[in-house]
Design a protein around this motif. Structure first.
Motif, PDB file in Angstrom:
ATOM      1  N   LEU A 127      18.837 -17.611  44.673  1.00  0.00           N
ATOM      2  CA  LEU A 127      19.034 -19.071  44.480  1.00  0.00           C
ATOM      3  C   LEU A 127      20.313 -19.220  43.653  1.00  0.00           C
ATOM      4  N   VAL A 128      20.807 -18.572  42.831  1.00  0.00           N
ATOM      5  CA  VAL A 128      21.947 -18.572  41.879  1.00  0.00           C
ATOM      6  C   VAL A 128      23.085 -18.269  43.146  1.00  0.00           C
ATOM      7  N   ARG A 129      22.879 -17.088  43.931  1.00  0.00           N
ATOM      8  CA  ARG A 129      23.781 -16.721  44.991  1.00  0.00           C
ATOM      9  C   ARG A 129      24.146 -17.767  45.853  1.00  0.00           C
ATOM     10  N   LEU A 130      22.936 -18.512  46.265  1.00  0.00           N
ATOM     11  CA  LEU A 130      23.112 -19.651  47.130  1.00  0.00           C
ATOM     12  C   LEU A 130      23.954 -20.720  46.549  1.00  0.00           C
ATOM     13  N   GLN A 131      23.753 -21.101  45.223  1.00  0.00           N
ATOM     14  CA  GLN A 131      24.349 -22.133  44.516  1.00  0.00           C
ATOM     15  C   GLN A 131      26.101 -21.878  44.376  1.00  0.00           C
ATOM     16  N   THR A 132      26.211 -20.442  44.307  1.00  0.00           N
ATOM     17  CA  THR A 132      27.473 -20.246  43.886  1.00  0.00           C
ATOM     18  C   THR A 132      28.502 -19.597  44.969  1.00  0.00           C
ATOM     19  N   LYS A 133      27.902 -19.016  46.010  1.00  0.00           N
ATOM     20  CA  LYS A 133      28.551 -18.709  47.079  1.00  0.00           C
ATOM     21  C   LYS A 133      28.637 -19.945  48.192  1.00  0.00           C
ATOM     22  N   GLY A 134      27.681 -20.904  48.141  1.00  0.00           N
ATOM     23  CA  GLY A 134      27.680 -21.866  49.124  1.00  0.00           C
ATOM     24  C   GLY A 134      28.439 -23.133  48.924  1.00  0.00           C
ATOM     25  N   ASN A 135      29.327 -23.096  47.924  1.00  0.00           N
ATOM     26  CA  ASN A 135      30.120 -24.270  47.503  1.00  0.00           C
ATOM     27  C   ASN A 135      31.096 -24.710  48.828  1.00  0.00           C
ATOM     28  N   ASP A 136      31.610 -23.880  49.327  1.00  0.00           N
ATOM     29  CA  ASP A 136      32.405 -24.582  50.682  1.00  0.00           C
ATOM     30  C   ASP A 136      31.601 -24.933  51.787  1.00  0.00           C
ATOM     31  N   ALA A 137      30.567 -24.342  52.013  1.00  0.00           N
ATOM     32  CA  ALA A 137      29.576 -24.617  52.936  1.00  0.00           C
ATOM     33  C   ALA A 137      28.880 -25.901  52.799  1.00  0.00           C
ATOM     34  N   ALA A 138      28.640 -26.124  51.599  1.00  0.00           N
ATOM     35  CA  ALA A 138      27.831 -27.456  50.995  1.00  0.00           C
ATOM     36  C   ALA A 138      28.598 -28.929  51.480  1.00  0.00           C
ATOM     37  N   GLN A 139      29.999 -28.583  51.372  1.00  0.00           N
ATOM     38  CA  GLN A 139      30.768 -29.901  51.727  1.00  0.00           C
ATOM     39  C   GLN A 139      30.368 -30.218  53.210  1.00  0.00           C
ATOM     40  N   ASN A 140      30.018 -29.447  54.060  1.00  0.00           N
ATOM     41  CA  ASN A 140      29.728 -29.630  55.569  1.00  0.00           C
ATOM     42  C   ASN A 140      28.378 -30.333  55.629  1.00  0.00           C
ATOM     43  N   LEU A 141      27.552 -30.134  54.500  1.00  0.00           N
ATOM     44  CA  LEU A 141      26.157 -30.593  54.726  1.00  0.00           C
ATOM     45  C   LEU A 141      26.002 -32.092  54.448  1.00  0.00           C
ATOM     46  N   PRO A 142      24.883 -32.499  54.853  1.00  0.00           N
ATOM     47  CA  PRO A 142      24.576 -34.128  54.667  1.00  0.00           C
ATOM     48  C   PRO A 142      24.429 -34.283  53.282  1.00  0.00           C
ATOM     49  N   ALA A 143      24.478 -35.335  52.637  1.00  0.00           N
ATOM     50  CA  ALA A 143      24.561 -35.679  51.196  1.00  0.00           C
ATOM     51  C   ALA A 143      23.054 -36.266  50.772  1.00  0.00           C
ATOM     52  N   TYR A 144      22.480 -35.498  49.895  1.00  0.00           N
ATOM     53  CA  TYR A 144      21.358 -35.912  49.156  1.00  0.00           C
ATOM     54  C   TYR A 144      21.678 -37.131  48.112  1.00  0.00           C
ATOM     55  N   ASN A 145      21.709 -38.159  48.867  1.00  0.00           N
ATOM     56  CA  ASN A 145      22.377 -39.555  48.375  1.00  0.00           C
ATOM     57  C   ASN A 145      21.051 -40.394  47.957  1.00  0.00           C
ATOM     58  N   LYS A 146      21.462 -41.813  47.337  1.00  0.00           N
ATOM     59  CA  LYS A 146      20.577 -42.544  47.210  1.00  0.00           C
ATOM     60  C   LYS A 146      19.487 -43.125  48.073  1.00  0.00           C
ATOM     61  N   SER A 147      20.122 -43.371  49.334  1.00  0.00           N
ATOM     62  CA  SER A 147      19.222 -43.894  50.554  1.00  0.00           C
ATOM     63  C   SER A 147      18.110 -42.525  50.704  1.00  0.00           C
ATOM     64  N   LEU A 148      18.744 -41.402  50.676  1.00  0.00           N
ATOM     65  CA  LEU A 148      17.551 -40.283  51.110  1.00  0.00           C
ATOM     66  C   LEU A 148      16.628 -40.141  50.027  1.00  0.00           C
ATOM     67  N   PHE A 149      16.998 -40.115  48.620  1.00  0.00           N
ATOM     68  CA  PHE A 149      15.969 -40.078  47.612  1.00  0.00           C
ATOM     69  C   PHE A 149      15.109 -41.460  47.903  1.00  0.00           C
ATOM     70  N   THR A 150      15.638 -42.701  47.775  1.00  0.00           N
ATOM     71  CA  THR A 150      14.538 -43.795  48.151  1.00  0.00           C
ATOM     72  C   THR A 150      13.632 -43.492  49.120  1.00  0.00           C
ATOM     73  N   THR A 151      14.312 -43.132  50.393  1.00  0.00           N
ATOM     74  CA  THR A 151      13.162 -42.838  51.625  1.00  0.00           C
ATOM     75  C   THR A 151      12.085 -41.923  51.285  1.00  0.00           C
ATOM     76  N   GLU A 152      12.536 -40.815  50.461  1.00  0.00           N
ATOM     77  CA  GLU A 152      11.636 -39.747  50.204  1.00  0.00           C
ATOM     78  C   GLU A 152      10.534 -40.258  49.134  1.00  0.00           C
ATOM     79  N   MET A 153      10.862 -41.012  48.203  1.00  0.00           N
ATOM     80  CA  MET A 153       9.939 -41.355  47.089  1.00  0.00           C
ATOM     81  C   MET A 153       8.929 -42.572  47.735  1.00  0.00           C
ATOM     82  N   SER A 154       9.660 -43.307  48.943  1.00  0.00           N
ATOM     83  CA  SER A 154       8.845 -44.355  49.546  1.00  0.00           C
ATOM     84  C   SER A 154       7.612 -43.540  50.361  1.00  0.00           C
ATOM     85  N   LEU A 155       7.538 -42.368  50.434  1.00  0.00           N
ATOM     86  CA  LEU A 155       6.394 -41.636  51.113  1.00  0.00           C
ATOM     87  C   LEU A 155       5.128 -41.740  50.100  1.00  0.00           C
ATOM     88  N   PHE A 156       5.547 -41.755  48.864  1.00  0.00           N
ATOM     89  CA  PHE A 156       4.669 -41.714  47.915  1.00  0.00           C
ATOM     90  C   PHE A 156       3.627 -43.089  48.109  1.00  0.00           C
TER      91      PHE A 156
END
Length: 345
Positions: A127-156
Protein backbone atom coordinates in the motif's frame (compact mmCIF):
# COMPACT_ATOMS: atom_id res chain seq x y z
CA UNK A 1 -24.82 -23.44 -22.50
CA UNK A 2 -26.10 -19.88 -22.91
CA UNK A 3 -25.30 -17.56 -25.79
CA UNK A 4 -22.76 -15.46 -23.89
CA UNK A 5 -20.80 -18.50 -22.71
CA UNK A 6 -20.60 -19.72 -26.31
CA UNK A 7 -19.47 -16.25 -27.36
CA UNK A 8 -16.66 -16.51 -24.81
CA UNK A 9 -15.61 -19.93 -26.11
CA UNK A 10 -15.53 -18.64 -29.70
CA UNK A 11 -13.33 -15.72 -28.61
CA UNK A 12 -10.91 -18.01 -26.78
CA UNK A 13 -10.50 -20.12 -29.91
CA UNK A 14 -9.44 -17.01 -31.84
CA UNK A 15 -6.58 -16.06 -29.48
CA UNK A 16 -3.03 -16.53 -30.74
CA UNK A 17 -1.76 -16.99 -27.17
CA UNK A 18 -3.82 -20.18 -26.93
CA UNK A 19 -3.03 -21.42 -30.43
CA UNK A 20 -1.82 -25.04 -30.54
CA UNK A 21 -2.79 -25.45 -26.86
CA UNK A 22 -5.13 -27.98 -25.35
CA UNK A 23 -7.54 -25.76 -23.42
CA UNK A 24 -9.94 -26.95 -20.72
CA UNK A 25 -13.51 -25.72 -20.59
CA UNK A 26 -13.84 -22.53 -18.49
CA UNK A 27 -14.90 -23.18 -14.91
CA UNK A 28 -16.19 -20.56 -12.51
CA UNK A 29 -13.36 -18.91 -10.58
CA UNK A 30 -15.34 -16.29 -8.68
CA UNK A 31 -17.89 -13.55 -8.95
CA UNK A 32 -17.98 -10.18 -7.22
CA UNK A 33 -20.41 -7.48 -6.19
CA UNK A 34 -20.67 -6.18 -9.76
CA UNK A 35 -21.94 -7.79 -12.95
CA UNK A 36 -18.50 -9.23 -13.69
CA UNK A 37 -17.83 -12.95 -13.60
CA UNK A 38 -14.52 -14.78 -13.70
CA UNK A 39 -13.62 -18.13 -15.21
CA UNK A 40 -10.43 -20.19 -15.07
CA UNK A 41 -8.94 -22.24 -17.90
CA UNK A 42 -5.90 -24.48 -18.13
CA UNK A 43 -3.90 -24.41 -21.36
CA UNK A 44 -1.35 -27.13 -22.15
CA UNK A 45 1.09 -26.49 -24.96
CA UNK A 46 4.67 -26.95 -26.05
CA UNK A 47 5.93 -24.60 -23.33
CA UNK A 48 4.06 -26.42 -20.58
CA UNK A 49 0.78 -25.85 -18.74
CA UNK A 50 -0.51 -22.43 -17.76
CA UNK A 51 -3.59 -21.23 -15.94
CA UNK A 52 -5.50 -18.14 -17.06
CA UNK A 53 -8.47 -16.11 -15.85
CA UNK A 54 -11.21 -14.82 -18.16
CA UNK A 55 -13.07 -11.72 -17.06
CA UNK A 56 -16.63 -11.70 -18.40
CA UNK A 57 -17.85 -8.10 -18.16
CA UNK A 58 -21.07 -7.50 -20.17
CA UNK A 59 -20.60 -4.20 -21.99
CA UNK A 60 -24.08 -2.96 -21.12
CA UNK A 61 -23.09 -3.03 -17.44
CA UNK A 62 -19.28 -2.81 -17.26
CA UNK A 63 -16.43 -0.95 -18.96
CA UNK A 64 -13.17 -2.90 -19.14
CA UNK A 65 -11.00 0.10 -20.03
CA UNK A 66 -10.42 1.33 -16.44
CA UNK A 67 -9.34 -2.19 -15.44
CA UNK A 68 -6.83 -2.30 -18.28
CA UNK A 69 -5.45 1.17 -17.54
CA UNK A 70 -5.11 0.64 -13.78
CA UNK A 71 -3.56 -2.81 -14.26
CA UNK A 72 -0.83 -1.26 -16.39
CA UNK A 73 -0.24 1.47 -13.81
CA UNK A 74 0.05 -0.95 -10.90
CA UNK A 75 2.40 -3.24 -12.81
CA UNK A 76 4.64 -0.24 -13.53
CA UNK A 77 4.80 0.41 -9.76
CA UNK A 78 6.07 -3.13 -9.14
CA UNK A 79 2.82 -4.40 -7.62
CA UNK A 80 1.40 -7.85 -8.34
CA UNK A 81 -1.91 -7.71 -10.20
CA UNK A 82 -3.63 -9.68 -12.98
CA UNK A 83 -2.07 -8.56 -16.25
CA UNK A 84 -4.17 -8.25 -19.41
CA UNK A 85 -2.96 -10.71 -22.05
CA UNK A 86 -5.82 -10.32 -24.56
CA UNK A 87 -8.91 -8.17 -24.78
CA UNK A 88 -12.22 -7.88 -26.60
CA UNK A 89 -13.80 -4.58 -25.61
CA UNK A 90 -16.67 -5.02 -28.05
CA UNK A 91 -17.94 -8.13 -26.27
CA UNK A 92 -16.49 -7.46 -22.82
CA UNK A 93 -13.90 -10.22 -22.37
CA UNK A 94 -10.37 -10.06 -20.98
CA UNK A 95 -7.78 -12.83 -20.69
CA UNK A 96 -5.71 -12.33 -17.52
CA UNK A 97 -2.79 -13.89 -15.71
CA UNK A 98 -3.95 -16.09 -12.82
CA UNK A 99 -2.99 -15.17 -9.24
CA UNK A 100 -4.54 -18.33 -7.82
CA UNK A 101 -7.51 -18.80 -5.53
CA UNK A 102 -6.08 -18.26 -2.03
CA UNK A 103 -7.52 -15.03 -0.65
CA UNK A 104 -6.21 -13.31 2.44
CA UNK A 105 -9.56 -13.92 4.11
CA UNK A 106 -9.39 -17.70 3.60
CA UNK A 107 -5.95 -17.83 5.24
CA UNK A 108 -6.41 -15.22 7.96
CA UNK A 109 -9.37 -17.02 9.50
CA UNK A 110 -7.18 -20.02 10.44
CA UNK A 111 -3.61 -18.68 10.43
CA UNK A 112 -1.17 -18.47 13.30
CA UNK A 113 -0.38 -15.05 14.71
CA UNK A 114 3.02 -14.87 12.99
CA UNK A 115 1.44 -15.60 9.60
CA UNK A 116 -1.28 -13.00 10.11
CA UNK A 117 1.30 -10.39 11.04
CA UNK A 118 3.44 -11.23 8.01
CA UNK A 119 0.49 -11.00 5.63
CA UNK A 120 -0.61 -7.64 6.99
CA UNK A 121 2.97 -6.41 6.85
CA UNK A 122 3.19 -7.37 3.16
CA UNK A 123 -0.12 -5.66 2.39
CA UNK A 124 0.86 -2.45 4.19
CA UNK A 125 4.22 -2.32 2.39
CA UNK A 126 2.42 -2.76 -0.94
CA UNK A 127 0.00 0.00 0.00
CA UNK A 128 2.81 2.42 0.83
CA UNK A 129 4.41 1.56 -2.51
CA UNK A 130 1.12 2.36 -4.26
CA UNK A 131 0.84 5.69 -2.49
CA UNK A 132 4.46 6.77 -3.03
CA UNK A 133 5.04 5.52 -6.57
CA UNK A 134 1.52 6.27 -7.78
CA UNK A 135 1.61 10.03 -7.36
CA UNK A 136 1.95 10.84 -11.07
CA UNK A 137 -0.59 8.23 -12.16
CA UNK A 138 -3.07 9.47 -9.55
CA UNK A 139 -3.32 12.80 -11.35
CA UNK A 140 -5.19 11.04 -14.17
CA UNK A 141 -7.67 9.24 -11.94
CA UNK A 142 -11.18 10.45 -11.08
CA UNK A 143 -11.23 12.58 -7.92
CA UNK A 144 -12.78 11.24 -4.73
CA UNK A 145 -14.67 14.50 -4.31
CA UNK A 146 -17.58 15.79 -2.23
CA UNK A 147 -20.14 14.62 -4.77
CA UNK A 148 -18.84 11.05 -4.79
CA UNK A 149 -18.59 10.90 -1.00
CA UNK A 150 -22.18 12.11 -0.69
CA UNK A 151 -23.42 9.60 -3.26
CA UNK A 152 -21.71 6.76 -1.41
CA UNK A 153 -23.04 7.69 2.03
CA UNK A 154 -26.54 7.98 0.56
CA UNK A 155 -26.36 4.22 0.07
CA UNK A 156 -26.69 3.92 3.85
CA UNK A 157 -29.83 6.05 4.10
CA UNK A 158 -31.40 4.89 0.83
CA UNK A 159 -30.72 1.16 0.88
CA UNK A 160 -30.04 0.12 4.48
CA UNK A 161 -32.35 2.49 6.34
CA UNK A 162 -35.18 3.09 3.89
CA UNK A 163 -35.29 -0.01 1.69
CA UNK A 164 -34.03 -2.79 3.96
CA UNK A 165 -35.11 -1.62 7.43
CA UNK A 166 -37.96 0.71 6.42
CA UNK A 167 -36.61 3.38 8.74
CA UNK A 168 -37.49 6.98 7.95
CA UNK A 169 -35.74 10.03 9.39
CA UNK A 170 -37.67 12.92 10.90
CA UNK A 171 -36.57 16.51 10.32
CA UNK A 172 -34.16 16.66 13.25
CA UNK A 173 -32.67 13.26 12.46
CA UNK A 174 -32.19 14.24 8.83
CA UNK A 175 -30.42 17.45 9.84
CA UNK A 176 -28.14 15.44 12.13
CA UNK A 177 -27.48 12.96 9.31
CA UNK A 178 -26.49 15.81 6.98
CA UNK A 179 -24.15 17.16 9.66
CA UNK A 180 -22.45 13.77 10.05
CA UNK A 181 -21.92 13.55 6.31
CA UNK A 182 -20.44 17.04 6.15
CA UNK A 183 -18.04 16.25 9.00
CA UNK A 184 -16.84 13.07 7.30
CA UNK A 185 -16.39 14.75 3.92
CA UNK A 186 -14.46 17.65 5.43
CA UNK A 187 -12.13 15.25 7.25
CA UNK A 188 -11.52 13.19 4.10
CA UNK A 189 -10.74 16.16 1.88
CA UNK A 190 -8.26 17.58 4.42
CA UNK A 191 -6.06 14.48 4.10
CA UNK A 192 -3.21 14.17 1.56
CA UNK A 193 -4.76 13.00 -1.72
CA UNK A 194 -3.09 9.89 -3.15
CA UNK A 195 -3.65 6.89 -5.39
CA UNK A 196 -6.57 4.96 -3.82
CA UNK A 197 -7.35 1.35 -4.74
CA UNK A 198 -10.80 1.74 -3.12
CA UNK A 199 -11.43 -1.92 -2.21
CA UNK A 200 -8.22 -2.91 -0.48
CA UNK A 201 -9.39 -5.70 1.86
CA UNK A 202 -9.09 -9.39 2.62
CA UNK A 203 -11.32 -10.61 -0.22
CA UNK A 204 -9.33 -8.71 -2.83
CA UNK A 205 -5.83 -9.59 -1.63
CA UNK A 206 -4.36 -12.92 -2.70
CA UNK A 207 -1.70 -14.89 -0.82
CA UNK A 208 1.30 -15.55 -3.08
CA UNK A 209 4.60 -17.33 -2.51
CA UNK A 210 6.48 -14.47 -4.17
CA UNK A 211 5.75 -10.74 -4.53
CA UNK A 212 2.91 -11.00 -2.02
CA UNK A 213 0.14 -9.85 -2.05
CA UNK A 214 -1.69 -10.26 -5.32
CA UNK A 215 -4.12 -7.36 -5.70
CA UNK A 216 -7.54 -7.70 -7.35
CA UNK A 217 -10.60 -5.53 -8.08
CA UNK A 218 -8.73 -2.29 -8.64
CA UNK A 219 -10.68 -0.88 -11.59
CA UNK A 220 -12.49 1.75 -9.49
CA UNK A 221 -9.25 3.46 -8.41
CA UNK A 222 -9.45 7.18 -7.64
CA UNK A 223 -7.33 10.01 -6.32
CA UNK A 224 -8.47 10.34 -2.74
CA UNK A 225 -7.72 10.36 1.01
CA UNK A 226 -4.49 8.86 2.29
CA UNK A 227 -6.12 6.63 4.94
CA UNK A 228 -8.92 5.16 2.82
CA UNK A 229 -7.21 1.94 1.72
CA UNK A 230 -5.52 1.38 5.07
CA UNK A 231 -8.78 1.56 7.00
CA UNK A 232 -10.43 -0.69 4.41
CA UNK A 233 -7.90 -3.36 5.30
CA UNK A 234 -7.39 -2.81 9.02
CA UNK A 235 -11.11 -2.23 9.75
CA UNK A 236 -12.22 -4.92 7.32
CA UNK A 237 -15.96 -5.51 6.85
CA UNK A 238 -15.30 -9.28 6.72
CA UNK A 239 -12.92 -9.99 9.59
CA UNK A 240 -12.15 -8.25 12.90
CA UNK A 241 -9.04 -8.10 15.09
CA UNK A 242 -8.37 -7.02 18.68
CA UNK A 243 -8.07 -3.26 18.99
CA UNK A 244 -4.49 -3.36 20.23
CA UNK A 245 -3.43 -5.40 17.20
CA UNK A 246 -5.12 -2.99 14.80
CA UNK A 247 -3.42 -0.01 16.44
CA UNK A 248 -0.05 -1.78 16.15
CA UNK A 249 -0.55 -2.27 12.38
CA UNK A 250 -1.82 1.28 12.10
CA UNK A 251 1.31 2.55 13.85
CA UNK A 252 3.50 0.47 11.53
CA UNK A 253 1.77 1.99 8.51
CA UNK A 254 2.09 5.51 9.94
CA UNK A 255 5.83 5.09 10.54
CA UNK A 256 6.32 3.91 6.96
CA UNK A 257 4.53 7.03 5.77
CA UNK A 258 6.81 9.13 7.97
CA UNK A 259 9.86 7.47 6.42
CA UNK A 260 8.52 8.50 3.01
CA UNK A 261 7.92 12.08 4.22
CA UNK A 262 4.18 11.71 3.65
CA UNK A 263 3.43 12.24 7.36
CA UNK A 264 5.30 13.65 10.37
CA UNK A 265 5.65 11.92 13.73
CA UNK A 266 3.84 14.68 15.61
CA UNK A 267 0.72 14.01 13.48
CA UNK A 268 -0.04 10.60 15.03
CA UNK A 269 -3.16 11.61 16.96
CA UNK A 270 -4.69 13.58 14.10
CA UNK A 271 -3.79 10.69 11.76
CA UNK A 272 -5.70 8.26 13.99
CA UNK A 273 -8.77 10.46 14.02
CA UNK A 274 -8.68 10.98 10.26
CA UNK A 275 -8.44 7.23 9.77
CA UNK A 276 -11.28 6.54 12.20
CA UNK A 277 -13.60 9.00 10.48
CA UNK A 278 -12.56 7.68 7.07
CA UNK A 279 -13.62 4.25 8.27
CA UNK A 280 -17.04 5.59 9.26
CA UNK A 281 -17.56 6.92 5.74
CA UNK A 282 -16.49 3.62 4.21
CA UNK A 283 -18.64 1.51 6.52
CA UNK A 284 -21.70 3.65 5.89
CA UNK A 285 -21.15 3.04 2.21
CA UNK A 286 -20.47 -0.69 2.68
CA UNK A 287 -23.56 -1.36 4.80
CA UNK A 288 -25.68 0.34 2.15
CA UNK A 289 -24.05 -1.70 -0.61
CA UNK A 290 -24.68 -4.94 1.27
CA UNK A 291 -28.38 -4.07 1.52
CA UNK A 292 -28.50 -3.10 -2.16
CA UNK A 293 -26.84 -6.35 -3.20
CA UNK A 294 -29.64 -8.21 -1.47
CA UNK A 295 -32.61 -6.17 -2.66
CA UNK A 296 -31.44 -5.29 -6.16
CA UNK A 297 -29.23 -8.22 -7.09
CA UNK A 298 -30.60 -11.07 -4.97
CA UNK A 299 -27.25 -11.71 -3.22
CA UNK A 300 -28.45 -12.62 0.27
CA UNK A 301 -25.07 -13.61 1.70
CA UNK A 302 -23.92 -10.02 2.01
CA UNK A 303 -26.56 -9.36 4.69
CA UNK A 304 -24.41 -11.41 7.07
CA UNK A 305 -21.64 -8.80 6.74
CA UNK A 306 -23.82 -5.91 7.95
CA UNK A 307 -23.55 -6.50 11.75
CA UNK A 308 -19.73 -6.33 11.79
CA UNK A 309 -19.87 -3.21 9.65
CA UNK A 310 -22.30 -1.52 12.03
CA UNK A 311 -20.23 -2.60 15.03
CA UNK A 312 -17.45 -0.39 13.74
CA UNK A 313 -19.82 2.59 13.51
CA UNK A 314 -20.83 2.06 17.14
CA UNK A 315 -17.25 1.80 18.42
CA UNK A 316 -16.05 4.88 16.56
CA UNK A 317 -19.22 6.82 17.27
CA UNK A 318 -18.49 6.45 20.96
CA UNK A 319 -15.05 8.09 20.55
CA UNK A 320 -16.02 11.31 18.80
CA UNK A 321 -18.73 13.77 19.79
CA UNK A 322 -19.29 14.63 16.10
CA UNK A 323 -20.61 11.10 15.60
CA UNK A 324 -23.01 11.05 18.57
CA UNK A 325 -26.14 11.42 16.45
CA UNK A 326 -25.04 8.57 14.19
CA UNK A 327 -24.31 6.39 17.21
CA UNK A 328 -27.77 7.16 18.62
CA UNK A 329 -29.44 6.31 15.32
CA UNK A 330 -27.62 3.01 14.92
CA UNK A 331 -28.12 1.90 18.52
CA UNK A 332 -31.72 3.07 18.93
CA UNK A 333 -33.20 2.15 15.57
CA UNK A 334 -30.90 0.23 13.24
CA UNK A 335 -29.53 -2.57 15.44
CA UNK A 336 -32.93 -3.39 17.04
CA UNK A 337 -34.55 -3.62 13.61
CA UNK A 338 -31.80 -5.87 12.28
CA UNK A 339 -32.14 -8.07 15.34
CA UNK A 340 -35.88 -8.36 14.75
CA UNK A 341 -35.33 -9.29 11.10
CA UNK A 342 -32.71 -11.92 11.98
CA UNK A 343 -34.95 -13.51 14.60
CA UNK A 344 -37.76 -13.80 12.07
CA UNK A 345 -35.61 -15.79 9.63
Amino acid sequence: MNERFQMMLDWLQSLSILKDCEVTNPVSASSDASFRRYFRIEAKGASGQNSYIIMDAPVEHEDCRPFIAVSEQLVSMGLTVPEVLAQNLTQGFLLLTDLGSTTYLSVLEQAEESTVDRLYGDALEALVRLQTKGNDAAQNLPAYNKSLFTTEMSLFSDWLLSTHLEIGLNKLENQAWQSVQNTLIKSALKQPQVYVHRDYHSRNLMVLDEANPGILDFQDAVKGPLTYDAVSMLRDCYIAWPEEQVVEWQRNYFLQLCQQNMMHRDEWESFQKSMDLMGVQRHLKASGIFARLFHRDGKEGYLDDIPLTLDYLVKVGAKYSEMTSLLDLVEAKVLPKISTINQAK
